[in-house]
Design a protein around this motif. Structure first.
Motif, PDB file in Angstrom:
ATOM      1  N   VAL A 215       0.729  -1.584   0.566  1.00 42.23           N
ATOM      2  CA  VAL A 215       0.001  -0.102   0.369  1.00 42.23           C
ATOM      3  C   VAL A 215       1.064   0.843  -0.251  1.00 42.23           C
ATOM      4  CG1 VAL A 215      -1.865   1.582   1.122  1.00 42.23           C
ATOM      5  CG2 VAL A 215      -1.726  -1.419   1.362  1.00 42.23           C
ATOM      6  N   GLU A 216       0.936   2.437  -1.246  1.00 46.78           N
ATOM      7  CA  GLU A 216       1.530   3.432  -0.900  1.00 46.78           C
ATOM      8  C   GLU A 216       0.709   4.858  -0.674  1.00 46.78           C
ATOM      9  OE1 GLU A 216       4.856   1.717  -3.787  1.00 46.78           O
ATOM     10  OE2 GLU A 216       3.665   3.221  -4.656  1.00 46.78           O
ATOM     11  N   ILE A 217       0.366   5.263   0.027  1.00 48.78           N
ATOM     12  CA  ILE A 217       0.113   6.764   0.681  1.00 48.78           C
ATOM     13  C   ILE A 217       0.395   7.818  -0.454  1.00 48.78           C
ATOM     14  CG2 ILE A 217      -1.067   7.966   2.197  1.00 48.78           C
ATOM     15  CD1 ILE A 217      -2.128   4.943   2.448  1.00 48.78           C
ATOM     16  N   VAL A 218      -0.174   8.332  -1.343  1.00 50.45           N
ATOM     17  CA  VAL A 218       0.446   9.206  -2.025  1.00 50.45           C
ATOM     18  C   VAL A 218      -0.429  10.815  -2.168  1.00 50.45           C
ATOM     19  CG1 VAL A 218       1.227   9.979  -4.257  1.00 50.45           C
ATOM     20  CG2 VAL A 218       1.438   7.506  -4.417  1.00 50.45           C
ATOM     21  N   ILE A 219       0.428  11.500  -1.529  1.00 52.83           N
ATOM     22  CA  ILE A 219      -0.267  13.258  -1.526  1.00 52.83           C
ATOM     23  C   ILE A 219       0.041  14.007  -2.727  1.00 52.83           C
ATOM     24  CG2 ILE A 219       0.069  15.302  -0.376  1.00 52.83           C
ATOM     25  CD1 ILE A 219       0.608  14.031   2.142  1.00 52.83           C
ATOM     26  N   SER A 220      -1.059  14.011  -3.153  1.00 46.62           N
ATOM     27  CA  SER A 220      -0.784  14.682  -4.733  1.00 46.62           C
ATOM     28  C   SER A 220      -0.689  16.220  -4.956  1.00 46.62           C
ATOM     29  CB  SER A 220      -1.940  14.154  -5.923  1.00 46.62           C
ATOM     30  OG  SER A 220      -3.515  14.772  -5.183  1.00 46.62           O
ATOM     31  N   LYS A 221      -0.873  16.375  -5.978  1.00 44.94           N
ATOM     32  CA  LYS A 221      -0.246  18.808  -5.606  1.00 44.94           C
ATOM     33  C   LYS A 221       0.550  18.711  -5.076  1.00 44.94           C
ATOM     34  CE  LYS A 221      -5.151  17.722  -6.993  1.00 44.94           C
ATOM     35  NZ  LYS A 221      -6.255  17.443  -7.277  1.00 44.94           N
ATOM     36  N   TYR A 222       1.534  18.337  -4.784  1.00 46.40           N
ATOM     37  CA  TYR A 222       2.677  18.880  -2.887  1.00 46.40           C
ATOM     38  C   TYR A 222       2.636  20.768  -3.967  1.00 46.40           C
ATOM     39  CZ  TYR A 222       5.393  18.761   0.085  1.00 46.40           C
ATOM     40  OH  TYR A 222       6.168  18.851   1.801  1.00 46.40           O
ATOM     41  N   ASP A 223       2.799  20.718  -5.009  1.00 45.34           N
ATOM     42  CA  ASP A 223       3.151  22.136  -4.764  1.00 45.34           C
ATOM     43  C   ASP A 223       2.162  23.051  -4.384  1.00 45.34           C
ATOM     44  OD1 ASP A 223       1.748  21.027  -7.399  1.00 45.34           O
ATOM     45  OD2 ASP A 223       1.295  22.603  -8.159  1.00 45.34           O
ATOM     46  N   LEU A 224       1.182  21.959  -4.284  1.00 49.90           N
ATOM     47  CA  LEU A 224      -0.126  23.437  -3.809  1.00 49.90           C
ATOM     48  C   LEU A 224       0.443  23.408  -1.911  1.00 49.90           C
ATOM     49  CD1 LEU A 224      -3.272  22.373  -5.893  1.00 49.90           C
ATOM     50  CD2 LEU A 224      -1.495  24.495  -5.585  1.00 49.90           C
ATOM     51  N   ILE A 225       0.663  22.518  -1.643  1.00 49.60           N
ATOM     52  CA  ILE A 225       0.951  22.273  -0.013  1.00 49.60           C
ATOM     53  C   ILE A 225       2.417  23.688   0.391  1.00 49.60           C
ATOM     54  CG2 ILE A 225       1.989  21.215   1.198  1.00 49.60           C
ATOM     55  CD1 ILE A 225      -0.045  19.052   0.608  1.00 49.60           C
ATOM     56  N   GLU A 226       3.270  22.965  -0.790  1.00 49.38           N
ATOM     57  CA  GLU A 226       4.840  24.115  -0.619  1.00 49.38           C
ATOM     58  C   GLU A 226       4.603  26.000  -0.687  1.00 49.38           C
ATOM     59  OE1 GLU A 226       7.505  23.482  -0.337  1.00 49.38           O
ATOM     60  OE2 GLU A 226       7.955  21.507  -0.584  1.00 49.38           O
ATOM     61  N   THR A 227       3.198  26.017  -1.718  1.00 45.75           N
ATOM     62  CA  THR A 227       3.233  27.353  -1.942  1.00 45.75           C
ATOM     63  C   THR A 227       2.273  27.927  -0.683  1.00 45.75           C
ATOM     64  OG1 THR A 227       2.891  26.923  -4.299  1.00 45.75           O
ATOM     65  CG2 THR A 227       1.702  29.070  -3.869  1.00 45.75           C
ATOM     66  N   LYS A 228       1.022  27.118  -0.034  1.00 44.79           N
ATOM     67  CA  LYS A 228       0.528  27.025   1.314  1.00 44.79           C
ATOM     68  C   LYS A 228       1.049  27.783   1.490  1.00 44.79           C
ATOM     69  CE  LYS A 228      -3.804  27.899   2.417  1.00 44.79           C
ATOM     70  NZ  LYS A 228      -5.166  29.021   1.564  1.00 44.79           N
ATOM     71  N   SER A 229       2.577  27.084   2.154  1.00 47.65           N
ATOM     72  CA  SER A 229       3.247  27.117   3.413  1.00 47.65           C
ATOM     73  C   SER A 229       4.339  28.644   3.614  1.00 47.65           C
ATOM     74  CB  SER A 229       4.424  25.690   2.915  1.00 47.65           C
ATOM     75  OG  SER A 229       5.329  26.510   2.467  1.00 47.65           O
TER      76      SER A 229
END
Length: 317
Positions: A215-229
């Motif tokens: 099982v692999e948990i993949v957080i997508s659209k990580y660029d949006l998280i970086e921008t939001k940080s």
């Protein structure tokens, strides 16, 4: 020799008419070429029966980035190799093209996006064949592109999960997508993680997870998280806590083989994440699946066929 389409033949040369060749030992053979559409499970047999193949089930709610993840692999290989991996073929080029078109400038859309996958899983499997140049080995991947609405209807409903997604039991890897956009929004953050946990719990209760599945948990659209940080410094801390939150709830999965990845397949902000961010690491994990899922040495082999297979692989019985 004149500059025309006629060839000058030497005296002993003969003109051979292919239509006049007759050989009683040669029979008409019809080879069916693939249409290039996405495959049904039955149609994948021609691949799985003859070549090393991994079945990757990509699961997640609608608009979480499942189709974008799958099609970005295809688009990256149009530009060149990805790490040590080279494109070596596909029986579903049309299926990839149909999904990838809307991410390109020729579609005239202001933002790249992939169309929603229609409901139903009858013909939603894409094929990708790659060459690992470092190990000189070919790998076949079957990538599911099942509808997010279908997954959502099965969450917390064991009967629907068992009936509609029994195919998951054949998976080597199950990739559960967590929508990075929703993680970046405090309003949806906690419910998004809870939905991923419920999906895994439902799969486990429905007995559609094989004992050897990864099982692999993949957080997508990580660029949006970086921008939001930049405006929400706590978001990265929250993301780092996701692994513990999930492991604490699904620790009883068949073999506890759970991995975590962060990807930005088609980033909106290319300044923090390049195209296909994190996909190479994900791909490498898929090629390593067979090494993880090896048969334990303490298992006693009773079948002569299995004993022969182990000898061919260099094992001492």
């Amino acid at each position: 020799m004149d500059n025309n389409d006629d060839l000058e033949l030497e005296e002993n040369d003969k003109v051979i008419d292919i239509d006049q060749i007759k050989d009683e030992n040669v029979k008409d053979v019809i080879y069916e070429l693939p249409f290039g559409n996405a495959l049904t499970l039955k149609e994948t047999y021609s691949i799985t029966s003859v070549e090393d193949t991994r079945f990757i089930v990509v699961a997640g709610p609608s608009a979480s980035g499942k189709t974008t993840l799958v099609t970005t692999f295809y688009q990256l290989f149009q530009k060149g190799p990805v790490g040590s991996y080279y494109f070596a073929g596909s029986q579903t080029l049309l299926g990839f093209e149909q999904r990838a078109y809307y991410t390109r400038s020729s579609s005239k859309l202001s933002n790249p996006e992939t169309p929603k996958t229609r409901r139903g899983i009858s013909d939603s499997i894409l094929h990708l064949k790659l060459l690992d140049s470092e190990k000189n080995k070919l790998h076949n991947f079957l990538l599911s592109d099942f509808s997010g609405e279908d997954y959502s209807s099965a969450v917390a409903n064991v009967e629907i999960m068992r009936e509609d997604f029994g195919v998951i039991k054949r998976a080597d890897v199950i990739v559960v997508i967590i929508d990075g956009y929703r993680i970046s929004n405090k309003k949806y953050r906690h419910s998004t993680i809870q939905k991923a946990i419920e999906m895994l719990q439902t799969m486990s209760a429905a007995d559609v997870l094989s004992k050897s599945v990864i099982v692999e948990i993949v957080i997508s659209k990580y660029d949006l998280i970086e921008t939001k940080s930049a405006e929400d410094p706590n978001i990265l801390e929250y993301v780092n806590e996701i692994e513990a939150k999930i492991l604490g709830k699904v620790a009883k999965l068949p073999n506890n083989a759970i991995k975590f990845f962060k990807v930005a397949a088609m980033p909106q902000d290319a300044t923090c994440c390049e195209l296909g961010y994190g996909l190479l690491e994900l791909l490498q994990s898929w090629t390593d699946v067979r090494e993880i899922l090896h048969m334990p040495e303490q298992v006693k082999l009773t079948s002569e066929f299995n004993k022969f297979q182990k000898r061919m692989l260099g094992a001492t019985l």
